[in-house]
Scaffold this motif. Sequence first.
Motif, PDB file in Angstrom:
ATOM      1  N   MET A   1       0.809  -1.192   0.000  1.00  0.00           N
ATOM      2  CA  MET A   1       0.000   0.000   0.000  1.00  0.00           C
ATOM      3  C   MET A   1       0.859   1.265   0.000  1.00  0.00           C
ATOM      4  N   LEU A   2       1.962   1.232   0.747  1.00  0.00           N
ATOM      5  CA  LEU A   2       2.819   2.421   0.794  1.00  0.00           C
ATOM      6  C   LEU A   2       3.426   2.734  -0.571  1.00  0.00           C
ATOM      7  N   THR A   3       3.895   1.713  -1.289  1.00  0.00           N
ATOM      8  CA  THR A   3       4.468   1.993  -2.609  1.00  0.00           C
ATOM      9  C   THR A   3       3.417   2.604  -3.522  1.00  0.00           C
ATOM     10  N   TRP A   4       2.226   2.101  -3.463  1.00  0.00           N
ATOM     11  CA  TRP A   4       1.115   2.631  -4.265  1.00  0.00           C
ATOM     12  C   TRP A   4       0.882   4.104  -3.935  1.00  0.00           C
ATOM     13  N   LEU A   5       0.844   4.430  -2.645  1.00  0.00           N
ATOM     14  CA  LEU A   5       0.611   5.811  -2.225  1.00  0.00           C
ATOM     15  C   LEU A   5       1.748   6.725  -2.678  1.00  0.00           C
ATOM     16  N   PHE A   6       3.001   6.294  -2.474  1.00  0.00           N
ATOM     17  CA  PHE A   6       4.134   7.145  -2.840  1.00  0.00           C
ATOM     18  C   PHE A   6       4.189   7.418  -4.333  1.00  0.00           C
ATOM     19  N   GLU A   7       3.804   6.446  -5.146  1.00  0.00           N
ATOM     20  CA  GLU A   7       3.826   6.631  -6.600  1.00  0.00           C
ATOM     21  C   GLU A   7       2.913   7.766  -7.048  1.00  0.00           C
ATOM     22  N   TRP A   8       1.855   8.049  -6.315  1.00  0.00           N
ATOM     23  CA  TRP A   8       0.941   9.137  -6.662  1.00  0.00           C
ATOM     24  C   TRP A   8       1.593  10.507  -6.499  1.00  0.00           C
ATOM     25  N   GLY A   9       2.713  10.579  -5.805  1.00  0.00           N
ATOM     26  CA  GLY A   9       3.379  11.861  -5.589  1.00  0.00           C
ATOM     27  C   GLY A   9       4.073  12.416  -6.815  1.00  0.00           C
ATOM     28  N   LYS A  47      17.605  -5.921  -0.579  1.00  0.00           N
ATOM     29  CA  LYS A  47      16.864  -6.479   0.566  1.00  0.00           C
ATOM     30  C   LYS A  47      16.125  -5.424   1.390  1.00  0.00           C
ATOM     31  N   VAL A  48      16.080  -4.185   0.920  1.00  0.00           N
ATOM     32  CA  VAL A  48      15.319  -3.134   1.593  1.00  0.00           C
ATOM     33  C   VAL A  48      13.892  -3.196   1.058  1.00  0.00           C
ATOM     34  N   ASP A  49      12.921  -3.098   1.945  1.00  0.00           N
ATOM     35  CA  ASP A  49      11.527  -3.251   1.525  1.00  0.00           C
ATOM     36  C   ASP A  49      11.099  -2.195   0.512  1.00  0.00           C
ATOM     37  N   ILE A  50      11.338  -0.928   0.805  1.00  0.00           N
ATOM     38  CA  ILE A  50      10.918   0.150  -0.096  1.00  0.00           C
ATOM     39  C   ILE A  50      12.023   1.197  -0.149  1.00  0.00           C
ATOM     40  N   ASP A  51      12.360   1.634  -1.360  1.00  0.00           N
ATOM     41  CA  ASP A  51      13.230   2.797  -1.487  1.00  0.00           C
ATOM     42  C   ASP A  51      12.554   3.799  -2.406  1.00  0.00           C
ATOM     43  N   ILE A  52      12.699   5.064  -2.048  1.00  0.00           N
ATOM     44  CA  ILE A  52      12.022   6.149  -2.762  1.00  0.00           C
ATOM     45  C   ILE A  52      13.046   7.220  -3.088  1.00  0.00           C
ATOM     46  N   LYS A  53      13.060   7.632  -4.333  1.00  0.00           N
ATOM     47  CA  LYS A  53      13.890   8.769  -4.744  1.00  0.00           C
ATOM     48  C   LYS A  53      12.938   9.915  -5.053  1.00  0.00           C
ATOM     49  N   ILE A  61      14.600   5.250   2.618  1.00  0.00           N
ATOM     50  CA  ILE A  61      14.495   3.799   2.716  1.00  0.00           C
ATOM     51  C   ILE A  61      13.550   3.447   3.855  1.00  0.00           C
ATOM     52  N   ILE A  62      12.703   2.478   3.572  1.00  0.00           N
ATOM     53  CA  ILE A  62      11.737   2.002   4.566  1.00  0.00           C
ATOM     54  C   ILE A  62      11.916   0.498   4.679  1.00  0.00           C
ATOM     55  N   GLU A  63      12.147   0.047   5.884  1.00  0.00           N
ATOM     56  CA  GLU A  63      12.386  -1.367   6.118  1.00  0.00           C
ATOM     57  C   GLU A  63      11.475  -1.851   7.238  1.00  0.00           C
ATOM     58  N   ASP A  64      10.787  -2.953   7.006  1.00  0.00           N
ATOM     59  CA  ASP A  64       9.918  -3.569   8.003  1.00  0.00           C
ATOM     60  C   ASP A  64      10.724  -4.648   8.713  1.00  0.00           C
TER      61      ASP A  64
END
Length: 95
Positions: A1-9, A47-53, A61-64
């Motif tokens: 869900m977070l990747t989906w939300l961030f992509e809208w930015g 191996k990082v869950d989410i990375d955003i540039k 970087i977001i890691e669970d």
Amino acid sequence: MLTWLFEWGDSGSDAGKLQDLSREFLNFLISENVEINKVKVERQWNKVDIDIKVNDEYFIIIEDKVNLRNMETSLKDIKKEAEQYVKNKTLNIKH
């Protein structure tokens, strides 16, 4: 869900309130109020869950790590990898 939300930015998406929410959340993570034009989201980078540039300037970087043994060591390793990744780039790490 977070990747989906961030992509809208990204400025290429015209999602109104979703874009506003995405950008507000990204600014919260960056700890600054920046004008967001470009957002690139990837999953499972080194191996990082989410990375955003963001704007080719910020690297988030977001890691669970819920219920993970040796969490502190693992997070330190991830931070080192991220620092090495941005070493010769114009990115600022936000973690």
